[in-house]
Design an enzyme around this catalytic site. Structure first.
Site, short mmCIF file in Angstrom:
data_model
loop_
_atom_site.label_atom_id
_atom_site.label_comp_id
_atom_site.label_asym_id
_atom_site.label_seq_id
_atom_site.Cartn_x
_atom_site.Cartn_y
_atom_site.Cartn_z
N LYS A 129 0.81 -1.23 0.00
CA LYS A 129 0.00 0.00 0.00
C LYS A 129 0.84 1.27 0.00
O LYS A 129 0.42 2.30 -0.54
CB LYS A 129 -0.93 0.00 1.21
CG LYS A 129 -2.01 -1.07 1.19
CD LYS A 129 -3.03 -0.85 0.08
CE LYS A 129 -4.20 -1.81 0.17
NZ LYS A 129 -5.19 -1.58 -0.92
N GLU A 151 -9.69 5.73 3.14
CA GLU A 151 -10.51 4.65 3.69
C GLU A 151 -9.62 3.44 3.87
O GLU A 151 -8.58 3.34 3.20
CB GLU A 151 -11.69 4.33 2.75
CG GLU A 151 -11.36 3.34 1.63
CD GLU A 151 -10.31 3.80 0.64
OE1 GLU A 151 -9.56 2.93 0.14
OE2 GLU A 151 -10.24 5.00 0.34
N SER A 186 1.71 -9.73 -0.68
CA SER A 186 1.37 -8.31 -0.63
C SER A 186 1.55 -7.66 0.73
O SER A 186 1.64 -6.44 0.83
CB SER A 186 -0.07 -8.11 -1.10
OG SER A 186 -0.97 -8.91 -0.33
#
Length: 400
Positions: free
Chosen positions: A93, A115, A382
């Site tokens: 991210k 969010e 991830s």
């Protein structure tokens, strides 16, 4: 038909998906965002600053790791891991959060909002806000806040205000709704960092572009370390940013299969899942047209996954297009299968994966024994699983 690598078109469409479906009050903000992004994506100084931040702050490039003991245990294809879990903040991210925060800074915005579901995007957004001296507000479903308490605490440590969302299913979908409302109200000084490849144009394109560093690195690393590219790419898909980040640089490499792994939850037949591409149908949500899990009246159905980051009733429009054109294959993995893969990687490789990543790993473990040992499966790991320890403990009845 347009080449996959050339999409979206000027209107933000991937075939019949994507586009801009928002309140009129947001059109000006999105138009400004598109103009500024088009400017800075081709600006050498901006790109150099972004590259330097990825290197010195995030810690890129992330390595490719050969999971030798796991591969030997499974007895088939070799499993390779793209180690996004080693990034600063522990997930992919941060790649996108850094890029959008730099854009916000250049646009003169003093406040960012975000969010989050599993909390990793919220942590990344809070991190870059601290890095660049911006105010930060993160919207998070109250159910997800219970599941991801460590990440909630991390966001607050970093100076962010975490706003619990109690509407709807109290998960990612509802957090995104509230963030959109905030942006409409405070668009003058606020930049909305969307964390996945969904939302109105230009977000699906912009997030993809920032995450494509994953696939670009992988192509170079595979050639240098193995002398060829992987036979299959495997990544989990909720909204789909980590998957599209790995897939995009490979879209024209037709000999490389691409497999997105959705959350099958308690099983597709149970109705308690988040397998949007496997069971959904096209509709409009959060500013774009894509596949959605909905009833016959077009109402969104509540989803379920043990993984907070995959618990979303939509998917990025580029994934919808890749499904329809058969360029990528999408499959489902249940909660139990993901948990088994979580424990397997812990025990055989000493790596604790995120539950999101465990879905991709589970599918790799399922197909590896059916393939020759010379085949290479590249799994996008991830994120790391520190945030999921309590969830796993409760799910397995283990108390440490």
């Amino acid at each position: 038909m347009a080449r996959a690598c050339d999409l979206p078109d000027i209107h933000g469409h991937f075939g019949s998906y994507g586009g801009v479906f928002v309140a009129e009050t947001l059109f000006t903000a999105l138009e400004e965002l598109l103009i500024q992004y088009d400017r800075y994506r081709n600006d050498a100084d901006f790109q150099m600053e972004y590259a330097n931040e990825l290197k010195s702050y995030v810690g890129r490039p992330s390595p490719i790791y050969h999971a030798k003991r796991l591969s030997a245990h499974l007895g088939g294809a070799q499993i390779l891991l793209k180690r996004e879990d080693l990034n600063h903040t522990g997930a992919h991210k941060i790649n996108n959060a850094i890029g959008q925060a730099l854009l916000a800074k250049n646009m003169g915005k003093s406040r960012i909002i975000a969010e989050t579901g599993a909390g990793q995007h919220g942590v990344a957004s809070a991190t870059v806000a601290a890095r660049y001296g911006m105010e930060c507000t993160v919207y998070m479903g109250s159910e997800d806040m219970k599941r991801q308490e460590p990440n909630v605490y991390r966001m607050r440590l970093l100076g962010a205000t975490v706003v619990p969302v109690d509407s709807g299913s109290k998960t990612l979908k509802d957090a995104l709704n509230e963030a959109m409302r905030d942006w409409v109200t405070n668009v003058e000084n606020t930049f909305y960092i969307i964390g996945t490849v969904a939302g109105p144009h230009p977000y699906p394109m912009m997030v993809r572009d920032f995450q494509a560093i994953i696939g670009r690195e992988a192509k170079l690393q595979m050639q240098e370390e193995y002398g060829r590219q992987p036979d299959k790419l495997i990544a989990c898909v909720g909204g789909g940013s980590n998957a599209i980040g790995l897939f995009f640089p490979y879209l024209e490499d037709k000999n490389v299969d691409m497999i997105g792994v959705e959350a099958a939850g308690l099983g597709i037949e149970s109705g308690k899942h988040a397998a949007t591409l496997l069971t959904g149908k096209p509709g409009v949500l959060h500013g774009n047209r894509t596949y959605l899990i909905q009833d016959e009246d077009g109402q969104i159905i509540e989803t379920h996954s043990i993984s907070a980051g995959l618990d979303y009733p939509g998917v990025g429009p580029e994934h919808a297009w890749l499904k329809d054109t058969n360029r990528a294959q999408y499959v489902g993995v249940t909660d139990d299968e993901a948990l088994a893969a979580f424990h397997m990687l812990c025990r055989y490789e000493g790596i604790i994966p995120a539950l999101e990543s465990s879905h991709a790993l589970a599918y790799a473990a399922k197909i590896s024994p059916t393939l020759d040992k010379e085949k290479l499966l590249l799994v996008n790991l991830s994120g790391r699983g520190d945030k999921d320890i309590d969830t796993v403990s409760q799910a397995t009845g283990t108390i440490f």
